[in-house]
Motif scaffolding. Structure first.
Motif, PDB file in Angstrom:
ATOM      1  N   GLU A  41     -13.707  12.376  16.300  1.00  0.00           N
ATOM      2  CA  GLU A  41     -14.625  11.855  17.313  1.00  0.00           C
ATOM      3  C   GLU A  41     -16.055  11.850  16.761  1.00  0.00           C
ATOM      4  OE1 GLU A  41     -13.722  10.580  20.237  1.00  0.00           O
ATOM      5  OE2 GLU A  41     -15.836  10.111  20.627  1.00  0.00           O
ATOM      6  N   GLY A  42     -16.731  10.712  16.890  1.00  0.00           N
ATOM      7  CA  GLY A  42     -18.114  10.614  16.396  1.00  0.00           C
ATOM      8  C   GLY A  42     -18.205  10.189  14.939  1.00  0.00           C
ATOM      9  N   GLN A  43     -17.082   9.969  14.296  1.00  0.00           N
ATOM     10  CA  GLN A  43     -17.098   9.589  12.878  1.00  0.00           C
ATOM     11  C   GLN A  43     -16.597   8.158  12.671  1.00  0.00           C
ATOM     12  OE1 GLN A  43     -14.704  12.670  10.931  1.00  0.00           O
ATOM     13  NE2 GLN A  43     -16.600  13.605  10.153  1.00  0.00           N
ATOM     14  N   VAL A  44     -16.942   7.619  11.524  1.00  0.00           N
ATOM     15  CA  VAL A  44     -16.353   6.351  11.097  1.00  0.00           C
ATOM     16  C   VAL A  44     -15.677   6.562   9.748  1.00  0.00           C
ATOM     17  CG1 VAL A  44     -17.992   4.835  12.282  1.00  0.00           C
ATOM     18  CG2 VAL A  44     -18.506   5.608   9.959  1.00  0.00           C
ATOM     19  N   LEU A  45     -14.671   5.748   9.483  1.00  0.00           N
ATOM     20  CA  LEU A  45     -14.063   5.704   8.154  1.00  0.00           C
ATOM     21  C   LEU A  45     -14.639   4.492   7.429  1.00  0.00           C
ATOM     22  CD1 LEU A  45     -11.980   6.609   5.996  1.00  0.00           C
ATOM     23  CD2 LEU A  45     -10.362   5.007   7.070  1.00  0.00           C
ATOM     24  N   LEU A  46     -15.188   4.738   6.253  1.00  0.00           N
ATOM     25  CA  LEU A  46     -15.822   3.673   5.465  1.00  0.00           C
ATOM     26  C   LEU A  46     -14.975   3.360   4.244  1.00  0.00           C
ATOM     27  CD1 LEU A  46     -19.434   5.175   5.446  1.00  0.00           C
ATOM     28  CD2 LEU A  46     -18.581   3.310   6.907  1.00  0.00           C
ATOM     29  N   ARG A  47     -14.889   2.063   3.947  1.00  0.00           N
ATOM     30  CA  ARG A  47     -14.226   1.641   2.708  1.00  0.00           C
ATOM     31  C   ARG A  47     -15.287   1.059   1.782  1.00  0.00           C
ATOM     32  NH1 ARG A  47     -11.910  -3.042   1.135  1.00  0.00           N
ATOM     33  NH2 ARG A  47     -11.949  -3.933   3.223  1.00  0.00           N
ATOM     34  N   THR A  48     -15.377   1.596   0.589  1.00  0.00           N
ATOM     35  CA  THR A  48     -16.417   1.185  -0.355  1.00  0.00           C
ATOM     36  C   THR A  48     -16.130  -0.191  -0.927  1.00  0.00           C
ATOM     37  OG1 THR A  48     -16.638   3.499  -0.991  1.00  0.00           O
ATOM     38  CG2 THR A  48     -17.654   1.861  -2.449  1.00  0.00           C
ATOM     39  N   VAL A  49     -17.141  -1.055  -0.899  1.00  0.00           N
ATOM     40  CA  VAL A  49     -17.023  -2.355  -1.546  1.00  0.00           C
ATOM     41  C   VAL A  49     -17.886  -2.398  -2.813  1.00  0.00           C
ATOM     42  CG1 VAL A  49     -17.333  -4.842  -1.246  1.00  0.00           C
ATOM     43  CG2 VAL A  49     -16.531  -3.442   0.678  1.00  0.00           C
ATOM     44  N   TRP A  50     -19.099  -1.894  -2.700  1.00  0.00           N
ATOM     45  CA  TRP A  50     -20.024  -1.863  -3.845  1.00  0.00           C
ATOM     46  C   TRP A  50     -20.520  -0.428  -4.059  1.00  0.00           C
ATOM     47  CZ3 TRP A  50     -20.716  -6.099  -6.821  1.00  0.00           C
ATOM     48  CH2 TRP A  50     -20.447  -7.358  -6.265  1.00  0.00           C
ATOM     49  N   LEU A  51     -20.577  -0.041  -5.311  1.00  0.00           N
ATOM     50  CA  LEU A  51     -21.063   1.291  -5.688  1.00  0.00           C
ATOM     51  C   LEU A  51     -22.276   1.117  -6.602  1.00  0.00           C
ATOM     52  CD1 LEU A  51     -20.842   4.393  -6.303  1.00  0.00           C
ATOM     53  CD2 LEU A  51     -19.133   3.785  -8.056  1.00  0.00           C
ATOM     54  N   SER A  52     -23.349   1.793  -6.286  1.00  0.00           N
ATOM     55  CA  SER A  52     -24.571   1.723  -7.100  1.00  0.00           C
ATOM     56  C   SER A  52     -24.544   2.804  -8.169  1.00  0.00           C
ATOM     57  CB  SER A  52     -25.788   1.947  -6.182  1.00  0.00           C
ATOM     58  OG  SER A  52     -26.982   1.828  -6.915  1.00  0.00           O
ATOM     59  N   LEU A  53     -24.819   2.424  -9.417  1.00  0.00           N
ATOM     60  CA  LEU A  53     -24.988   3.422 -10.482  1.00  0.00           C
ATOM     61  C   LEU A  53     -26.451   3.421 -10.909  1.00  0.00           C
ATOM     62  CD1 LEU A  53     -21.804   2.977 -12.742  1.00  0.00           C
ATOM     63  CD2 LEU A  53     -22.185   4.534 -10.811  1.00  0.00           C
ATOM     64  N   ASP A  54     -27.051   4.594 -10.900  1.00  0.00           N
ATOM     65  CA  ASP A  54     -28.483   4.701 -11.195  1.00  0.00           C
ATOM     66  C   ASP A  54     -28.753   5.908 -12.082  1.00  0.00           C
ATOM     67  OD1 ASP A  54     -29.613   2.619  -9.168  1.00  0.00           O
ATOM     68  OD2 ASP A  54     -28.200   3.823  -8.004  1.00  0.00           O
ATOM     69  N   GLU A  79     -27.933  -8.780 -11.528  1.00  0.00           N
ATOM     70  CA  GLU A  79     -27.037  -7.635 -11.419  1.00  0.00           C
ATOM     71  C   GLU A  79     -26.091  -7.613 -12.607  1.00  0.00           C
ATOM     72  OE1 GLU A  79     -25.425  -8.606  -7.528  1.00  0.00           O
ATOM     73  OE2 GLU A  79     -26.451  -6.850  -6.715  1.00  0.00           O
ATOM     74  N   ASP A  80     -25.783  -6.414 -13.033  1.00  0.00           N
ATOM     75  CA  ASP A  80     -24.793  -6.235 -14.084  1.00  0.00           C
ATOM     76  C   ASP A  80     -23.556  -5.694 -13.358  1.00  0.00           C
ATOM     77  OD1 ASP A  80     -23.296  -5.487 -16.279  1.00  0.00           O
ATOM     78  OD2 ASP A  80     -25.053  -4.854 -17.435  1.00  0.00           O
ATOM     79  N   VAL A  81     -22.651  -6.615 -13.014  1.00  0.00           N
ATOM     80  CA  VAL A  81     -21.518  -6.280 -12.150  1.00  0.00           C
ATOM     81  C   VAL A  81     -20.313  -5.878 -12.998  1.00  0.00           C
ATOM     82  CG1 VAL A  81     -19.892  -7.166 -10.440  1.00  0.00           C
ATOM     83  CG2 VAL A  81     -22.310  -7.871 -10.370  1.00  0.00           C
ATOM     84  N   VAL A  82     -19.774  -4.722 -12.710  1.00  0.00           N
ATOM     85  CA  VAL A  82     -18.565  -4.260 -13.402  1.00  0.00           C
ATOM     86  C   VAL A  82     -17.484  -4.058 -12.341  1.00  0.00           C
ATOM     87  CG1 VAL A  82     -17.551  -2.385 -14.770  1.00  0.00           C
ATOM     88  CG2 VAL A  82     -19.894  -3.166 -15.241  1.00  0.00           C
ATOM     89  N   ILE A  96     -22.215   5.872 -18.475  1.00  0.00           N
ATOM     90  CA  ILE A  96     -22.590   6.384 -19.806  1.00  0.00           C
ATOM     91  C   ILE A  96     -23.339   5.307 -20.583  1.00  0.00           C
ATOM     92  CG2 ILE A  96     -21.622   7.106 -22.035  1.00  0.00           C
ATOM     93  CD1 ILE A  96     -19.309   8.435 -20.278  1.00  0.00           C
ATOM     94  N   GLY A  97     -22.851   4.086 -20.519  1.00  0.00           N
ATOM     95  CA  GLY A  97     -23.507   2.980 -21.221  1.00  0.00           C
ATOM     96  C   GLY A  97     -24.889   2.680 -20.665  1.00  0.00           C
ATOM     97  N   MET A  98     -25.022   2.802 -19.354  1.00  0.00           N
ATOM     98  CA  MET A  98     -26.327   2.529 -18.731  1.00  0.00           C
ATOM     99  C   MET A  98     -27.400   3.473 -19.259  1.00  0.00           C
ATOM    100  SD  MET A  98     -27.330   2.698 -14.709  1.00  0.00           S
ATOM    101  CE  MET A  98     -26.989   4.450 -14.698  1.00  0.00           C
ATOM    102  N   LEU A  99     -27.035   4.745 -19.458  1.00  0.00           N
ATOM    103  CA  LEU A  99     -28.024   5.701 -19.974  1.00  0.00           C
ATOM    104  C   LEU A  99     -28.434   5.359 -21.392  1.00  0.00           C
ATOM    105  CD1 LEU A  99     -26.640   9.093 -18.582  1.00  0.00           C
ATOM    106  CD2 LEU A  99     -28.568   7.753 -17.724  1.00  0.00           C
ATOM    107  N   LYS A 147     -29.424  -4.670 -12.753  1.00  0.00           N
ATOM    108  CA  LYS A 147     -28.986  -3.572 -11.867  1.00  0.00           C
ATOM    109  C   LYS A 147     -27.480  -3.368 -11.974  1.00  0.00           C
ATOM    110  CE  LYS A 147     -28.841  -0.702  -8.330  1.00  0.00           C
ATOM    111  NZ  LYS A 147     -27.785   0.123  -8.938  1.00  0.00           N
ATOM    112  N   VAL A 148     -27.069  -2.158 -12.263  1.00  0.00           N
ATOM    113  CA  VAL A 148     -25.642  -1.887 -12.421  1.00  0.00           C
ATOM    114  C   VAL A 148     -24.998  -1.611 -11.076  1.00  0.00           C
ATOM    115  CG1 VAL A 148     -23.921  -0.369 -13.442  1.00  0.00           C
ATOM    116  CG2 VAL A 148     -26.006  -0.940 -14.721  1.00  0.00           C
TER     117      VAL A 148
END
Lengths: 351, 351
Positions: B38-51, B313-316, B327-330, B337-338
């Motif tokens: 109760e009070g929560q949502v379930l999220l499904r990830t579509v995009w993940l940010s790497l920084d 964007e650098d989309v993987v 690792i490559g981004m570092l 943007k990765v």
């Protein structure tokens, strides 16, 4: 030799120092007293201010002010009496703050003068100290850049010096926890007992970092930087998030002849600025805040009139002693604001 | 493996890196999809940010955010779809920016969510980039701390990266002379021809300092620091009086294992801050500017709608590739943007 009426003693830069200045870098010359032209005044120096920034002007490295040229008189703020006037705004006997430098007499067109009147004339040399450039430096650096809030911890080095002593006292007025750092037990005792700092630590002791940590139990919110060197190393790990570091001097490195050996402390410093979101800001009081001098002078004069401040001067008699006194100041031998009493006049006296 | 409906893949921190991270520092686990209370949502990830800042959270050195615990999922901003909702404000199919981390599914109580609607849904991943944290970092660091004036020179490193590319384009909008620094000829050409920088220099070339001096003929007024290392050494001598250095990252040193050898560059840096009256200020966008996100989002959305910005964007594809990509981004291998495309959904699609 004391001040004469017919001779102008001038302390000139004889050569540029390599490392710590020596007396050989200075030369005392004797000249005729200059004669003011139309629009000029002749000033006779009574008080000469000696300040660490002058070390920078002895070098010809790139800096924010042009270096003193070889054979030129050393520059300095002074308190002087108008001896002769060809200028409508000034009359003989007026007391002024001037930029006469290390000499008995100088000409001015009036543009760089600040006429002294009222209570400051009880202590004219204060116009070079807590009511002058060093007090102004403390006031603006602490309040405008440091922005201390009541309850925050403020650390200041050279705690009994011209700038540090005022920084700490303003911070106390603002309700801060104030920790000073100074050289030697006597200065530390003075900072605590007379200036009213909460604690003052001796940087000659090996356990500075440890003690600083103990007395800054809530971390450091403002570090007023006027020293550099190892004091900074002890301060940095204790800085709180969003801490402020106004920077007006780095006396510890003024006599350095080149970069010191490693390890390289730059990257850890950058890391701390980033992680702790610090603001580090250098300032040159005359260039950044000249437009706010009146605001400072009014506020500080009021505090002084209310006896809220203690200001200790380290008075040395005689222009001839300026080089030795300056060299000692860079080594921390002074205790309070260094002023040279070039002449013994007091306001109201007739010559 | 691609995203499944009944399994939650999680990339967890297996061990802390010493120096550059390796794939052995990560582990991919498979779990059941959690069920919202109760009070929560379930999220499904579509995009993940790497920084780059995530490198800091892999270490347990003192920092501004707690480290990721060993065996915990790697933290990250994500764009996600609400799959199930027990929360009045969210319905299945809603698109949100969330902090789900490196995994397919996550629960949220709604407090850390930002609902996406309107034009941004044309490119939901932009909500992690130019319309999200990295754009916000560029905007606030440049405008609030850097305060560039028309005609001033702005230098930014990692010029084609998520932050640097936006910094430079905002600076151009403000009428500045913009010099980028990037790794390799291709990135430099892109910064000049596509992003519209006045010049972009390759930090792989030995003559970086020399060229920077040539292309910053009037000195540097704002250096947006997101790199550190040798780029900073080339920039510092060129900083103008009253220059500003907003500092949001130091990627060049993130994999360092200890202080580097001398000479000590701290004292020269302090000297420059003092002489040039520089302002150096670190900031963490989420901590310092969260209250101004709407202002940023409104302004940047308008600029984007007017086609004033280019954002690469650098989309993987695939969550499994996140460790290698990070690792490559570092090492600077990314170009833009990765973002990891964890699922191929687009707004408006029905599953």
């Amino acid at each position: 030799m004391s001040q004469q009426t017919d001779t102008n003693r001038r302390v000139v830069l004889a050569s540029r120092p390599h490392g710590a200045p020596t007396e050989a870098n200075f030369r005392i010359e004797h000249q005729h007293v200059p004669v003011p032209a139309e629009g000029q005044v002749l000033l006779r120096t009574v008080w000469l201010s000696l300040d660490p920034y002058m070390r920078g002007r002895m070098s010809d490295a790139p800096s924010y002010v042009p270096p003193v040229a070889i054979d030129d008189v050393m520059g300095a703020g002074t308190v002087a009496i108008v001896e002769q006037s060809q200028h409508a705004d000034y009359a003989p006997g007026d007391w002024v703050v001037s930029q006469s430098g290390w000499q008995d007499f100088a000409l001015s067109n009036g543009k760089d003068l600040f006429k002294l009147s009222g209570p400051v004339l009880k202590h004219p040399s204060w116009a070079l100290g807590m009511l002058g450039m060093t007090g102004f430096t403390a006031y603006m650096g602490l309040l405008d850049i440091g922005q201390p809030q009541a309850g925050e911890t403020v650390v200041v080095a050279a705690a009994t010096g011209a700038v540090g002593s005022i920084v700490g006292q303003i911070a106390k007025l603002k309700g801060c926890h104030v920790i000073g750092i100074a050289g030697g037990a006597e200065k530390c005792r003075y900072a605590e007992e007379v200036l009213g700092f909460d604690k003052c630590l001796d940087h000659h002791q090996d356990d500075l970092a440890e003690k600083l940590k103990r007395y800054c139990a809530d971390g450091i919110d403002v570090y007023f930087e006027n020293v550099g060197g190892k004091v900074f190393d002890a301060v940095l790990p204790l800085m709180n998030s969003k801490g402020r570091i106004p920077m007006c001097g780095l006396i510890a490195s003024y006599n350095a002849t080149g970069p010191s050996a490693g390890p390289d402390r730059l990257t850890p410093f950058q890391g701390a600025i980033l992680r702790k979101r610090l603001r580090v800001q250098g300032f040159i009081i005359t260039q950044d805040y000249a437009h706010r001098f009146e605001e400072f002078f009014r506020q500080m004069s009021q505090w002084v009139a209310e006896d809220r401040f203690v200001f200790r001067e380290d008075v040395v008699d005689g222009l001839d002693n300026a080089p030795e006194t300056f060299i000692g100041m860079l080594e921390g031998k002074n205790f309070g604001k260094v002023v040279i009493r070039v002449a013994a006049d007091q306001p109201g006296e007739q010559k």
